[in-house]
Motif scaffolding. Structure first.
Motif, PDB file in Angstrom:
ATOM      1  N   CYS A  69       0.853  -1.184   0.000  1.00  0.00           N
ATOM      2  CA  CYS A  69       0.000   0.000   0.000  1.00  0.00           C
ATOM      3  C   CYS A  69       0.891   1.236   0.000  1.00  0.00           C
ATOM      4  N   ASN A  70       0.379   2.285  -0.606  1.00  0.00           N
ATOM      5  CA  ASN A  70       1.020   3.593  -0.583  1.00  0.00           C
ATOM      6  C   ASN A  70       0.107   4.507   0.215  1.00  0.00           C
ATOM      7  N   MET A  71       0.676   5.230   1.143  1.00  0.00           N
ATOM      8  CA  MET A  71      -0.134   6.139   1.951  1.00  0.00           C
ATOM      9  C   MET A  71       0.547   7.478   2.085  1.00  0.00           C
ATOM     10  N   TYR A  82      -3.672   5.727  -0.695  1.00  0.00           N
ATOM     11  CA  TYR A  82      -4.060   6.149  -2.032  1.00  0.00           C
ATOM     12  C   TYR A  82      -3.806   5.084  -3.085  1.00  0.00           C
ATOM     13  N   ALA A  83      -3.108   4.016  -2.732  1.00  0.00           N
ATOM     14  CA  ALA A  83      -2.916   2.902  -3.660  1.00  0.00           C
ATOM     15  C   ALA A  83      -2.693   1.632  -2.858  1.00  0.00           C
ATOM     16  N   SER A  84      -3.228   0.531  -3.363  1.00  0.00           N
ATOM     17  CA  SER A  84      -3.001  -0.757  -2.712  1.00  0.00           C
ATOM     18  C   SER A  84      -3.161  -1.867  -3.731  1.00  0.00           C
ATOM     19  N   GLY A  85      -2.624  -3.020  -3.363  1.00  0.00           N
ATOM     20  CA  GLY A  85      -2.720  -4.166  -4.245  1.00  0.00           C
ATOM     21  C   GLY A  85      -1.672  -5.195  -3.898  1.00  0.00           C
ATOM     22  N   SER A  86      -1.129  -5.829  -4.930  1.00  0.00           N
ATOM     23  CA  SER A  86      -0.103  -6.850  -4.735  1.00  0.00           C
ATOM     24  C   SER A  86       1.134  -6.490  -5.564  1.00  0.00           C
ATOM     25  N   TRP A  87       2.259  -7.077  -5.183  1.00  0.00           N
ATOM     26  CA  TRP A  87       3.491  -6.813  -5.914  1.00  0.00           C
ATOM     27  C   TRP A  87       4.271  -8.107  -6.058  1.00  0.00           C
ATOM     28  N   LYS A  88       5.072  -8.160  -7.142  1.00  0.00           N
ATOM     29  CA  LYS A  88       5.837  -9.360  -7.423  1.00  0.00           C
ATOM     30  C   LYS A  88       7.136  -8.962  -8.113  1.00  0.00           C
ATOM     31  N   LEU A 103      -6.290   5.903  -5.989  1.00  0.00           N
ATOM     32  CA  LEU A 103      -7.137   7.096  -5.966  1.00  0.00           C
ATOM     33  C   LEU A 103      -6.620   8.208  -6.856  1.00  0.00           C
ATOM     34  N   THR A 104      -5.321   8.249  -7.094  1.00  0.00           N
ATOM     35  CA  THR A 104      -4.734   9.348  -7.861  1.00  0.00           C
ATOM     36  C   THR A 104      -4.882   9.167  -9.367  1.00  0.00           C
ATOM     37  N   ASP A 105      -5.220   7.962  -9.816  1.00  0.00           N
ATOM     38  CA  ASP A 105      -5.378   7.702 -11.247  1.00  0.00           C
ATOM     39  C   ASP A 105      -6.300   6.501 -11.416  1.00  0.00           C
ATOM     40  N   MET A 132       2.870   4.943 -15.820  1.00  0.00           N
ATOM     41  CA  MET A 132       1.546   4.553 -15.317  1.00  0.00           C
ATOM     42  C   MET A 132       0.745   3.893 -16.438  1.00  0.00           C
ATOM     43  N   PRO A 133       0.141   2.736 -16.155  1.00  0.00           N
ATOM     44  CA  PRO A 133      -0.554   1.998 -17.206  1.00  0.00           C
ATOM     45  C   PRO A 133      -1.836   2.666 -17.695  1.00  0.00           C
ATOM     46  N   GLY A 134      -2.467   3.488 -16.880  1.00  0.00           N
ATOM     47  CA  GLY A 134      -3.732   4.091 -17.280  1.00  0.00           C
ATOM     48  C   GLY A 134      -3.591   5.323 -18.147  1.00  0.00           C
TER      49      GLY A 134
END
Length: 154
Positions: A69-71, A82-88, A103-105, A132-134
């Motif tokens: 997560c990024n906070m 503002y961002a969360s998920g998984s990483w590898k 949340l930022t994108d 950024m992929p989006g």
């Protein structure tokens, strides 16, 4: 003082959670071992012909179980994820964050963000670059590892 107290509380809450999740990791790859932890974002500025580095109130938490997560702290010192998920880890120099929420994108939600990374000064600093992929926006960031007790030093 209020921010220092808040950061100390954040660390006290995050570290036991990370330690508990570490048990699920089993034997992690060397790259996961090196990257896992709490990182605080830094900015480098040239002021009066001197280069100075400043820590900003943004944090990246990479857990050994593959979650992240990024906070950030807002102007009132309240935390927001503002961002969360998984990483590898994909290689010695890349890892991918799967952005479950951002949340930022919002156009990047549900997508993978590939980050090229370099660990500097024996793992004290993490330098990343990505697109950024989006929206295709490129980014470069510098993070400093948060060590136990670091936020409590004056």
């Amino acid at each position: 003082m209020k921010k220092q107290f808040f950061v100390a509380m954040l660390l006290m809450l995050a570290l036991p959670t990370m330690a508990q999740k570490d048990k699920k990791c089993g034997k992690c790859s060397p790259q996961v071992e090196q990257l896992a932890g709490i990182w605080q974002q830094c900015v480098v500025m040239n002021l009066e012909e001197k280069t100075q580095m400043f820590a900003v109130p943004q944090f990246k938490i990479l857990n050994k179980d593959g979650s992240f997560c990024n906070m950030a702290l807002d102007k009132s010192a309240q935390a927001v994820i503002y961002a969360s998920g998984s990483w590898k880890v994909m290689s010695d120099s890349t890892f991918v964050e799967h952005l479950e929420t951002i949340l930022t994108d919002e156009s990047s939600t549900g997508k993978d963000n590939e980050l090229t990374f370099h660990l500097l000064e024996n793992g004290k600093f993490l330098q990343v670059s990505y697109t950024m992929p989006g929206n295709g926006q490129q980014g470069k960031e510098l993070w400093i590892r948060v060590e136990k007790g670091q936020a409590l030093k004056n």
